[in-house]
Enzyme design. Structure first.
Site, mmCIF file in Angstrom:
data_model
loop_
_atom_site.group_PDB
_atom_site.id
_atom_site.type_symbol
_atom_site.label_atom_id
_atom_site.label_comp_id
_atom_site.label_asym_id
_atom_site.label_seq_id
_atom_site.Cartn_x
_atom_site.Cartn_y
_atom_site.Cartn_z
ATOM 1 N N HIS A 166 -0.698 14.417 41.666
ATOM 2 C CA HIS A 166 0.725 14.696 41.432
ATOM 3 C C HIS A 166 0.849 15.975 40.609
ATOM 4 O O HIS A 166 0.835 15.946 39.375
ATOM 5 C CB HIS A 166 1.367 13.521 40.719
ATOM 6 C CG HIS A 166 2.871 13.499 40.815
ATOM 7 N ND1 HIS A 166 3.605 14.588 41.218
ATOM 8 C CD2 HIS A 166 3.774 12.511 40.574
ATOM 9 C CE1 HIS A 166 4.888 14.279 41.210
ATOM 10 N NE2 HIS A 166 5.015 13.018 40.817
ATOM 11 N N HIS A 209 7.141 17.750 39.813
ATOM 12 C CA HIS A 209 8.161 16.989 39.088
ATOM 13 C C HIS A 209 7.960 16.923 37.582
ATOM 14 O O HIS A 209 8.374 15.964 36.924
ATOM 15 C CB HIS A 209 8.282 15.574 39.664
ATOM 16 C CG HIS A 209 8.660 15.575 41.112
ATOM 17 N ND1 HIS A 209 8.557 14.463 41.914
ATOM 18 C CD2 HIS A 209 9.104 16.570 41.917
ATOM 19 C CE1 HIS A 209 8.941 14.763 43.139
ATOM 20 N NE2 HIS A 209 9.276 16.047 43.159
ATOM 21 N N TYR A 217 5.252 16.606 35.627
ATOM 22 C CA TYR A 217 4.190 15.833 34.994
ATOM 23 C C TYR A 217 3.023 16.749 34.613
ATOM 24 O O TYR A 217 3.109 17.967 34.739
ATOM 25 C CB TYR A 217 3.799 14.660 35.890
ATOM 26 C CG TYR A 217 4.965 13.728 36.114
ATOM 27 C CD1 TYR A 217 5.550 13.057 35.037
ATOM 28 C CD2 TYR A 217 5.534 13.561 37.372
ATOM 29 C CE1 TYR A 217 6.654 12.232 35.210
ATOM 30 C CE2 TYR A 217 6.644 12.738 37.559
ATOM 31 C CZ TYR A 217 7.198 12.083 36.475
ATOM 32 O OH TYR A 217 8.296 11.270 36.637
#
Length: 361
Positions: free
Chosen positions: A173, A176, A178
């Protein structure tokens, strides 16, 4: 037949159709351990060719939200085995999304003895969901180089654990707001060592994670999610040319490693040139996600800008989403009040078409 429903044969992915279920946090992992309810949830949605799980932490300090799962203990590995076997019974592939939340966290959501960490000691503006209500993000403790090395090793071990749990691969990931994206952003990453400053330095941690995971489990089992120009979770915008170059260079580097796919969060603010240059830089599968209908997804597949299309909210409220779009049936409405609450309500109890038909006939 529409391309959405046709089998996909990519260099590293062979799927029963061109549809992906996007990763979505659901907060049902009691004690951060996957459970039978989660296995039911994912199996219900195995109409998708590929399912990407909710964000799953590679280490305790990455558990920034309540009840999100991990993949760093034996109990978690065993719990995930129930999920993967259920999804495989439905004929789908499943990748585990590795998500370290970094500074997007609150200390009350972390296990006892762990603290919120960040790439730098830059506190995020805004609030985060906790079981005590919405609270301001906790101030992060900046990672030193030893801490970065530990997190890299945690990701590699987590990827190995995912394969042991029966996953077909892992998705990193890098979107977004993170931890991996925190490292890319020059306003959040204000380091002055080998992990800060230039674009090359800022992508160093992400690339070291990708390199070590591909060496361990194979490049064909690795994907990366990115969200160029997206400002969610207090990601400050920076110069357009620098954003463009950051992500095109990243795409070029992971392409060199031969990873299975790039998963692009399709922010309307992404310039078309960035899309085109990423597409040119990356030879394997491109997945687009965010805001697609069956019709607009088909258009993306037909014009070749995407190889696969991911749907998020549509799958949340419609376990039989594939059947519904094939029959052009109406979709269930999403219950936003139960997105992150424990239990089956708003999780595994959305009605399917065959149930609706049985009670109306």
């Amino acid at each position: 037949m529409k391309k959405l429903f046709m089998p996909y044969r990519g260099a590293a992915l062979q799927l029963k159709n061109h549809v992906v279920m996007a990763p979505m946090t659901r907060s049902r992992a009691i004690g951060n351990v996957p459970n039978e309810l989660m296995a039911i949830y994912y199996k219900q949605r195995s109409g998708a060719g590929l399912i990407i799980t909710e964000g799953t932490s590679p280490s305790p300090e990455g558990l920034g939200y309540p009840r999100i799962p991990g993949i760093f203990t034996d109990a978690q590995i065993e719990g995930w085995k129930g999920v993967t076997s259920s999804v495989h019974e439905g004929g789908s592939k499943i990748f585990l999304q590795l998500m370290h939340t970094g500074r997007i966290a609150h200390s009350s959501n972390l296990p006892e003895g762990h603290q919120v960490v960040g790439f730098s000691a830059v506190k995020a503006a805004g609030e985060i969901y906790t079981d005590n209500g919405m609270l301001e993000y906790s101030a992060p403790v900046a990672l030193d180089e030893a801490g970065i090395a530990r997190i890299i090793d945690d990701h590699v071990k987590a990827a190995e654990n995912a394969i042991a749990a029966g996953f077909d691969g892992v998705e990193l990931h890098g979107a977004h707001g993170y931890l991996l994206e925190q490292s890319l952003n020059p306003y959040v990453n204000n380091r002055e060592d080998n992990y800060g400053g230039s674009i090359e330095n800022r992508r160093r941690m992400a690339m070291e994670i990708v390199q070590k995971i591909t060496a361990s489990i194979g490049a064909d089992k690795v994907g990366l999610r990115i969200s160029p120009f997206l400002t969610s979770n207090d990601m400050p915008s920076y110069e357009e040319a620098a954003v463009h170059e950051t992500y095109v260079q990243l795409a070029r580097e992971v392409n060199r490693l031969g990873i299975a796919y790039l998963h692009i969060s399709n922010n309307p603010g992404i310039p078309e040139k960035t899309h085109q240059d990423i597409r040119e830089a990356f030879a394997n599968t491109i997945i687009y996600c965010n805001g697609f209908t069956a019709e607009t997804a088909e258009e993306k597949l037909q014009d070749g800008s995407a190889d696969l299309v991911a749907f998020g909210r549509s799958f949340l409220a419609n376990p039989d989403f594939m059947e519904r779009i094939e029959k052009n049936s109406p979709l269930n409405e999403l219950d936003y009040n139960t997105l992150y609450s424990p239990g089956e309500k708003g999780y595994t109890d959305y009605p399917e078409l065959n149930y609706i038909s049985s009670i109306t006939s």
